[in-house]
Design a protein around this motif. Structure first.
Motif, PDB file in Angstrom:
ATOM      1  N   SER A  16       0.829  -1.207   0.000  1.00 16.93           N
ATOM      2  CA  SER A  16       0.000   0.000   0.000  1.00 16.93           C
ATOM      3  C   SER A  16       0.867   1.262   0.000  1.00 16.93           C
ATOM      4  O   SER A  16       0.486   2.284  -0.570  1.00 16.93           O
ATOM      5  CB  SER A  16      -0.950   0.007   1.198  1.00 16.93           C
ATOM      6  N   PRO A  20       0.861   4.561  -4.629  1.00 21.10           N
ATOM      7  CA  PRO A  20       0.812   5.828  -5.378  1.00 21.10           C
ATOM      8  C   PRO A  20       1.945   6.022  -6.377  1.00 21.10           C
ATOM      9  O   PRO A  20       1.922   6.991  -7.149  1.00 21.10           O
ATOM     10  CB  PRO A  20       0.891   6.894  -4.269  1.00 21.10           C
ATOM     11  N   TRP A 140       9.283   4.677   3.013  1.00 24.80           N
ATOM     12  CA  TRP A 140       8.764   6.045   3.099  1.00 24.80           C
ATOM     13  C   TRP A 140       9.881   7.059   2.855  1.00 24.80           C
ATOM     14  O   TRP A 140       9.718   8.006   2.058  1.00 24.80           O
ATOM     15  CB  TRP A 140       8.147   6.300   4.471  1.00 24.80           C
ATOM     16  N   LYS A 144      10.565   9.481  -0.375  1.00 19.59           N
ATOM     17  CA  LYS A 144      10.653  10.936  -0.195  1.00 19.59           C
ATOM     18  C   LYS A 144      11.939  11.477  -0.801  1.00 19.59           C
ATOM     19  O   LYS A 144      11.933  12.538  -1.450  1.00 19.59           O
ATOM     20  CB  LYS A 144      10.575  11.289   1.295  1.00 19.59           C
ATOM     21  N   TYR A 156       3.890  13.003  -3.504  1.00 14.93           N
ATOM     22  CA  TYR A 156       3.523  11.592  -3.332  1.00 14.93           C
ATOM     23  C   TYR A 156       2.034  11.491  -3.029  1.00 14.93           C
ATOM     24  O   TYR A 156       1.352  10.564  -3.454  1.00 14.93           O
ATOM     25  CB  TYR A 156       4.350  11.000  -2.189  1.00 14.93           C
ATOM     26  N   SER A 157       1.514  12.439  -2.274  1.00 13.07           N
ATOM     27  CA  SER A 157       0.125  12.407  -1.825  1.00 13.07           C
ATOM     28  C   SER A 157      -0.400  13.831  -1.734  1.00 13.07           C
ATOM     29  O   SER A 157       0.375  14.780  -1.547  1.00 13.07           O
ATOM     30  CB  SER A 157       0.032  11.731  -0.454  1.00 13.07           C
ATOM     31  N   ASP A 158      -1.711  13.987  -1.869  1.00  5.29           N
ATOM     32  CA  ASP A 158      -2.315  15.306  -1.690  1.00  5.29           C
ATOM     33  C   ASP A 158      -2.922  15.476  -0.306  1.00  5.29           C
ATOM     34  O   ASP A 158      -3.589  16.473  -0.023  1.00  5.29           O
ATOM     35  CB  ASP A 158      -3.381  15.579  -2.761  1.00  5.29           C
ATOM     36  N   GLN A 159      -2.683  14.485   0.572  1.00  2.00           N
ATOM     37  CA  GLN A 159      -3.207  14.578   1.931  1.00  2.00           C
ATOM     38  C   GLN A 159      -2.364  15.550   2.748  1.00  2.00           C
ATOM     39  O   GLN A 159      -1.136  15.442   2.778  1.00  2.00           O
ATOM     40  CB  GLN A 159      -3.205  13.206   2.601  1.00  2.00           C
ATOM     41  N   LEU A 263       5.998  15.153   1.483  1.00  2.00           N
ATOM     42  CA  LEU A 263       5.317  14.194   0.608  1.00  2.00           C
ATOM     43  C   LEU A 263       4.151  14.829  -0.127  1.00  2.00           C
ATOM     44  O   LEU A 263       3.606  14.241  -1.065  1.00  2.00           O
ATOM     45  CB  LEU A 263       4.841  12.984   1.418  1.00  2.00           C
ATOM     46  N   GLN A 264       3.764  16.029   0.272  1.00  2.00           N
ATOM     47  CA  GLN A 264       2.720  16.773  -0.438  1.00  2.00           C
ATOM     48  C   GLN A 264       3.328  17.756  -1.437  1.00  2.00           C
ATOM     49  O   GLN A 264       2.612  18.574  -2.003  1.00  2.00           O
ATOM     50  CB  GLN A 264       1.820  17.521   0.563  1.00  2.00           C
TER      51      GLN A 264
END
Length: 382
Positions: A16, A20, A140, A144, A156-159, A263-264
């Motif tokens: 998981s 992405p 992770w 990064k 990596y993520s939009d969170q 990561l965003q």
């Protein structure tokens, strides 16, 4: 959680983390310390195949005899291996092939776990799960680094990241001198370097209950911290000059403002967050600039119930050494910690990337003093 559930949960989390990614992201190795994501996927699978299935599963068919060479990390007792600097050159096996390899091993492991499991085998499987959890944290940080050194700074993520909230009203905790028991003595899993539990005499000291923040560290930068040799160890000062270090890893000064890669994507530095991605050299220099010091790993463990930890790994002043009574296990498992106990500093705590259930107060992480691609931060003592 039974053993099969634990195994499946750990294996699913690894995949998981990679979900992405684009295929091209799986292969990149920007520096020697960062392994390509697909290598992590293969190596953690190789661990179960080599140390468990080939030795304990009757009739097991090895997936590919070349994979022992490709995915062995540093186990001299298990044969030749691709050297670490060449992991990024492994365009083959492909990402798809490695996922097939994982499925092959998972199926065999589930069949093995469907039957009776000896205490010895259970111990080895739990070690394998914890080993993969270590690689989840490395995944992770390696992801990064890979994305953070892409000139486009892709997210990596939009969170949005979690906001950091200070948890203590008192900036310092007073710790009384005396004998403190250090090391693990429970019944659950721990690494061999956390044993044996032993008493350590500690003098009176004060421990900061909060981590050093970006705002506090920025003051060090603005007052010429990276330009004044007075604060630095000799090796640290050489490292600063030879590598043109001017700020923590991922910090960029753009049009009069500090940004850092997350990561965003590239974001303005959040001043209240703990400073991370600093080396031991930087942590020690900042402490000296403040007229304080880093705690020893024993002080950290003795004081850990007085503050909240786990946002980032915290540098200590302790060299990575074996505890009294440490014995190196036989075979490949014995190479896990014993061979690295030289020229490294201990870090304590955990980080935002540490896998669920993997953090414990006795955990001893360790890195060379110049490294900072992990989530490494600063807590002061005096």
């Amino acid at each position: 959680m039974n053993l099969l559930t634990q195994y499946k949960t750990v294996r699913q989390l690894t995949e998981s983390i990679c979900k992405p990614l684009q295929k091209e992201d799986y292969v990149v190795q920007p520096v020697v310390d960062v392994s390509p994501p697909k290598w992590h996927l293969g190596h953690t699978t190789w661990f179960f195949e080599t140390l468990i299935l080939k030795a304990h599963a009757k009739g097991y068919t090895e997936y590919d005899t070349n994979f022992n060479f490709v995915f062995n990390s540093y186990y001299e007792s298990l044969g030749a291996r691709v050297i670490r600097t060449q992991r990024g050159n492994l365009s083959r096996p492909t990402v798809d092939e490695i996922y097939l390899y994982r499925a092959h091993v998972d199926k065999a492991m589930e069949q093995l776990l469907a039957g009776p499991v000896s205490r010895e085998l259970e111990t080895l499987i739990v070690l394998g799960c914890n080993h993969e959890q270590q690689h989840q944290e490395l995944l992770w940080t390696d992801i990064k680094y890979i994305l953070g050194h892409n000139p486009l700074f892709p997210a990596y993520s939009d969170q949005p990241p979690k906001a950091h909230r200070k948890t203590s009203r008192s900036p310092l905790a007073q710790i009384q001198e005396g004998l403190y028991d250090i090391g693990y003595d429970g019944d659950d899993f721990c690494y061999d370097n956390e044993q044996n539990r032993h008493p350590v005499y500690i003098q009176d000291f004060m421990m900061a209950t909060e981590l050093v923040t970006n705002e506090e560290y920025l003051a060090f930068i603005n007052e010429g911290g990276y330009k004044n040799f007075v604060h630095w160890h000799a090796e640290g000062w050489d490292w600063v000059r030879n590598n043109n270090i001017e700020a923590p890893l991922y910090w960029h000064f753009i049009e009069g403002q500090w940004f850092n890669y997350t990561l965003q994507g590239l974001q303005p530095v959040r001043m209240d967050d703990p400073v991370i991605h600093v080396s031991y050299y930087e942590a020690a220099a900042y402490a000296a600039w403040q007229g304080k010091r880093l705690p020893t790993e024993f002080e950290w463990e003795a004081a850990a119930d007085r503050f909240t930890w786990g946002a980032c790994w915290e540098w200590t002043e302790s060299a990575y050494l074996p505890y009294p009574g440490f014995t190196r296990a036989e075979g490949a498992v014995g190479e896990y910690n014993g061979k690295f106990m030289v020229n490294q500093k201990v870090l304590r705590g955990a980080s935002a990337f540490t896998s669920p259930g993997h953090a414990r107060v006795t955990y001893r992480n360790f890195f060379h003093p110049h490294l900072r691609w992990q989530l490494t931060g600063i807590r002061l003592a005096q």
